[in-house]
Design a protein around this motif. Structure first.
Motif, short mmCIF file in Angstrom:
data_model
loop_
_atom_site.label_atom_id
_atom_site.label_comp_id
_atom_site.label_asym_id
_atom_site.label_seq_id
_atom_site.Cartn_x
_atom_site.Cartn_y
_atom_site.Cartn_z
N TYR A 25 0.85 -1.19 0.00
CA TYR A 25 0.00 0.00 0.00
C TYR A 25 0.89 1.24 0.00
CZ TYR A 25 -2.95 3.85 1.29
OH TYR A 25 -3.58 5.06 1.27
N HIS A 27 0.50 5.67 -1.31
CA HIS A 27 -0.35 6.72 -1.84
C HIS A 27 0.46 8.00 -1.88
CE1 HIS A 27 -3.72 9.55 -2.17
NE2 HIS A 27 -4.42 8.51 -2.60
N THR A 33 4.64 3.31 3.61
CA THR A 33 4.10 2.16 2.87
C THR A 33 3.94 1.01 3.86
OG1 THR A 33 6.25 1.20 2.30
CG2 THR A 33 5.33 2.81 0.75
N VAL A 36 -0.09 -5.20 2.47
CA VAL A 36 -1.47 -5.65 2.69
C VAL A 36 -1.45 -7.16 2.45
CG1 VAL A 36 -3.86 -5.41 1.95
CG2 VAL A 36 -2.33 -3.42 1.89
N ALA A 43 -9.09 -0.77 0.72
CA ALA A 43 -9.19 0.62 1.16
C ALA A 43 -10.62 1.10 0.93
CB ALA A 43 -8.20 1.49 0.39
N GLN A 46 -9.44 6.87 0.86
CA GLN A 46 -8.07 7.24 0.50
C GLN A 46 -7.85 8.70 0.91
OE1 GLN A 46 -5.74 5.38 -0.48
NE2 GLN A 46 -6.58 3.66 -1.61
#
Length: 168
Positions: A25, A27, A33, A36, A43, A46
């Motif tokens: 994961y 973003h 990070t 998962v 998710a 977000q």
């Protein structure tokens, strides 16, 4: 001999399928990070202009729910001190709150974890929060909640998420 070879190939295939199920994961709006561990985690929120923190569910919100928060604390505040503060100021007011124990936690970021029980919609719930110390002013809180029986069954997954948590 061919039977042993077949067993080895089956084991390799099972390990490969397990490795494929894990995803990283990340973003653009977060500075960390983590892995998962299964496709059951997804998710539901977000980070964006309205939401600062990602949220995840394991199948259903009652089966497992995760929020990740970056906590900026006074210099020198330890993960253990933040855990006690959260317990005193937030958690103890949950219906049916039962304090659990604090344990040291080691991963890519070290810290502590606390567990506790509470009641939600008449059902026994479990909470488990991992407080991971990034530096002397930053602690990440990974807050897992779910039905007591269901969250207990996926403890290996919550531990894996916390152990794999690292800064970008």
């Amino acid at each position: 001999m061919p039977r042993n070879v077949a067993l080895v190939l089956i084991l390799i295939g099972l390990m490969a399928s397990g490795a494929i199920a894990q995803q990283l994961y990340t973003h653009d709006k977060v500075d960390y990070t983590f892995e998962v561990p299964s496709a059951s985690w997804r998710a539901i929120v977000q980070p964006d202009s309205a939401h600062e923190h990602p949220e995840f569910v394991y199948g259903d919100r009652l089966d497992g729910y995760l929020t990740v928060r970056k906590e900026i604390v006074d210099a020198g505040t330890t993960a253990s001190e933040l855990a006690r503060r959260d317990q005193d100021l937030k958690l103890r007011f949950l219906p049916g709150f039962v304090e659990g124990k604090e344990e040291r936690f080691n991963g890519r970021l070290d810290g502590v974890t606390i567990s506790y029980e509470f009641i939600k919609t008449g059902k026994p719930m479990l909470g488990r929060t991992y407080y991971l110390q990034a530096d002397n002013r930053t602690i990440y809180a990974l807050r897992f909640t779910g039905l007591r029986d269901k969250l207990s069954r996926i403890r290996n997954q919550t531990d894996l998420i916390a152990r794999s948590f690292k800064l970008k």
